[in-house]
Design a protein around this motif. Structure first.
Motif, PDB file in Angstrom:
ATOM      1  N   GLU A   1       0.828  -1.204   0.000  1.00 47.56           N
ATOM      2  CA  GLU A   1       0.000   0.000   0.000  1.00 47.56           C
ATOM      3  C   GLU A   1       0.865   1.257   0.000  1.00 47.56           C
ATOM      4  O   GLU A   1       0.553   2.231  -0.689  1.00 47.56           O
ATOM      5  CB  GLU A   1      -0.941   0.015   1.221  1.00 47.56           C
ATOM      6  CG  GLU A   1      -1.991  -1.074   1.194  1.00 47.56           C
ATOM      7  CD  GLU A   1      -1.447  -2.464   1.582  1.00 47.56           C
ATOM      8  OE1 GLU A   1      -0.404  -2.564   2.281  1.00 47.56           O
ATOM      9  OE2 GLU A   1      -2.059  -3.454   1.164  1.00 47.56           O
ATOM     10  N   GLU A   2       1.948   1.248   0.775  1.00 45.65           N
ATOM     11  CA  GLU A   2       2.850   2.402   0.800  1.00 45.65           C
ATOM     12  C   GLU A   2       3.519   2.592  -0.557  1.00 45.65           C
ATOM     13  O   GLU A   2       3.622   3.716  -1.052  1.00 45.65           O
ATOM     14  CB  GLU A   2       3.902   2.232   1.891  1.00 45.65           C
ATOM     15  CG  GLU A   2       3.356   2.378   3.291  1.00 45.65           C
ATOM     16  CD  GLU A   2       4.385   2.045   4.353  1.00 45.65           C
ATOM     17  OE1 GLU A   2       4.569   2.890   5.246  1.00 45.65           O
ATOM     18  OE2 GLU A   2       4.994   0.954   4.284  1.00 45.65           O
ATOM     19  N   VAL A   3       3.974   1.498  -1.160  1.00 45.55           N
ATOM     20  CA  VAL A   3       4.630   1.591  -2.468  1.00 45.55           C
ATOM     21  C   VAL A   3       3.651   2.154  -3.493  1.00 45.55           C
ATOM     22  O   VAL A   3       3.983   3.061  -4.257  1.00 45.55           O
ATOM     23  CB  VAL A   3       5.177   0.219  -2.918  1.00 45.55           C
ATOM     24  CG1 VAL A   3       5.626   0.253  -4.373  1.00 45.55           C
ATOM     25  CG2 VAL A   3       6.323  -0.217  -2.008  1.00 45.55           C
TER      26      VAL A   3
ATOM     27  N   ALA B   1       6.621   9.735  -1.812  1.00 39.54           N
ATOM     28  CA  ALA B   1       8.071   9.555  -1.861  1.00 39.54           C
ATOM     29  C   ALA B   1       8.484   8.701  -0.662  1.00 39.54           C
ATOM     30  O   ALA B   1       8.195   9.048   0.483  1.00 39.54           O
ATOM     31  CB  ALA B   1       8.777  10.899  -1.826  1.00 39.54           C
ATOM     32  N   LEU B   2       9.123   7.577  -0.936  1.00 40.57           N
ATOM     33  CA  LEU B   2       9.610   6.679   0.103  1.00 40.57           C
ATOM     34  C   LEU B   2      11.130   6.663   0.022  1.00 40.57           C
ATOM     35  O   LEU B   2      11.697   6.733  -1.076  1.00 40.57           O
ATOM     36  CB  LEU B   2       9.062   5.260  -0.118  1.00 40.57           C
ATOM     37  CG  LEU B   2       7.543   5.137  -0.237  1.00 40.57           C
ATOM     38  CD1 LEU B   2       7.161   3.712  -0.605  1.00 40.57           C
ATOM     39  CD2 LEU B   2       6.871   5.562   1.060  1.00 40.57           C
ATOM     40  N   TYR B   3      11.778   6.550   1.153  1.00 41.87           N
ATOM     41  CA  TYR B   3      13.237   6.610   1.181  1.00 41.87           C
ATOM     42  C   TYR B   3      13.815   5.320   1.743  1.00 41.87           C
ATOM     43  O   TYR B   3      13.229   4.695   2.618  1.00 41.87           O
ATOM     44  CB  TYR B   3      13.699   7.805   2.028  1.00 41.87           C
ATOM     45  CG  TYR B   3      13.207   9.111   1.470  1.00 41.87           C
ATOM     46  CD1 TYR B   3      13.898   9.746   0.445  1.00 41.87           C
ATOM     47  CD2 TYR B   3      12.023   9.681   1.937  1.00 41.87           C
ATOM     48  CE1 TYR B   3      13.426  10.934  -0.098  1.00 41.87           C
ATOM     49  CE2 TYR B   3      11.552  10.869   1.400  1.00 41.87           C
ATOM     50  CZ  TYR B   3      12.257  11.489   0.384  1.00 41.87           C
ATOM     51  OH  TYR B   3      11.793  12.653  -0.163  1.00 41.87           O
TER      52      TYR B   3
ATOM     53  N   LEU C   1      12.196   6.405  -3.661  1.00 35.82           N
ATOM     54  CA  LEU C   1      11.388   5.503  -4.480  1.00 35.82           C
ATOM     55  C   LEU C   1       9.992   6.111  -4.570  1.00 35.82           C
ATOM     56  O   LEU C   1       9.436   6.547  -3.568  1.00 35.82           O
ATOM     57  CB  LEU C   1      11.321   4.128  -3.811  1.00 35.82           C
ATOM     58  CG  LEU C   1      10.530   3.030  -4.499  1.00 35.82           C
ATOM     59  CD1 LEU C   1      11.159   1.685  -4.170  1.00 35.82           C
ATOM     60  CD2 LEU C   1       9.078   3.025  -4.124  1.00 35.82           C
ATOM     61  N   ARG C   2       9.461   6.144  -5.767  1.00 37.69           N
ATOM     62  CA  ARG C   2       8.092   6.633  -5.955  1.00 37.69           C
ATOM     63  C   ARG C   2       7.443   5.755  -7.014  1.00 37.69           C
ATOM     64  O   ARG C   2       8.053   5.465  -8.034  1.00 37.69           O
ATOM     65  CB  ARG C   2       8.086   8.075  -6.417  1.00 37.69           C
ATOM     66  CG  ARG C   2       6.676   8.657  -6.469  1.00 37.69           C
ATOM     67  CD  ARG C   2       6.713  10.114  -6.804  1.00 37.69           C
ATOM     68  NE  ARG C   2       7.578  10.803  -5.862  1.00 37.69           N
ATOM     69  CZ  ARG C   2       7.266  11.925  -5.239  1.00 37.69           C
ATOM     70  NH1 ARG C   2       6.116  12.494  -5.462  1.00 37.69           N
ATOM     71  NH2 ARG C   2       8.101  12.503  -4.427  1.00 37.69           N
TER      72      ARG C   2
END
Length: 184
Positions: free
Chosen positions: A68-70, A75-77, A93-94
């Motif tokens: 779900e986050e992906v 923007a994920l780091y 990562l986006r």
């Protein structure tokens, strides 16, 4: 861009796109993934340490990202210690794609990537795009682009290809040294 490598393929995967998104979010599981080193002419560990971050700072470790986050588009780091660089490197990562059968994932280095005292890649100098799409049933299509921006160390196209292949193998859930190297 000074160097671009492209990779495409098809693979069988009985799971859902959420299962693939969860695999992408499992950055800690990239540790130990193998790639073909054109320098050493052997299979070598690509990542020796990797973990998710709650912000773009290695002090803020957290558990791996969920599907779900992906798929949220946020923007994920994450941080990785590439065995050919010195220390931890932070990446963003986006992912885009609300469709149940299609996902686009971008990764970009947030910090310079160095080896000893030499900067190999400036901030945002190393980029990758991954396009994943269900073609039919359990058949999936993959298209990936890896690029090095001008101002970073150019060349090493064969290494870029083999690193892209390592990610593709990770996504498929197969060992990094399955099959022949794509570039020698």
């Amino acid at each position: 861009m000074s160097t671009v490598a492209a990779l495409s393929g098809r693979f069988r995967f009985a799971g859902t796109l959420d299962d693939l998104a969860a695999r992408i979010g499992a950055v800690s599981e990239t540790v130990g993934q193998l790639y073909w080193s054109t320098t050493d002419q052997t299979w070598r560990e690509l990542i020796s340490e990797a973990f998710a971050l709650s912000e773009a700072d290695t002090e803020f470790r957290r558990p791996d990202f969920t599907a779900e986050e992906v798929r949220s588009g946020a923007a994920l780091y994450f941080a990785q210690n590439d065995t050919r660089s010195t220390g931890l490197n932070v990446y963003r990562l986006r992912a885009w794609g609300t469709d149940a059968d299609r996902l686009t994932v971008e990764t970009v280095n947030e910090t310079p990537v160095s080896f000893t005292f030499v900067t190999l890649f400036q901030e945002e100098g190393l980029l990758s795009l991954h396009f994943i799409e269900r073609l039919d049933g359990d058949l999936w299509g993959y298209y990936g682009l890896a690029a090095v921006r001008e101002g970073s160390v150019a060349g090493h196209t064969k290494s870029l290809v083999n690193r892209a292949a390592a990610f593709y193998r990770f996504l498929r859930g197969v060992p990094g040294d399955e099959g022949a190297p794509l570039a020698r």
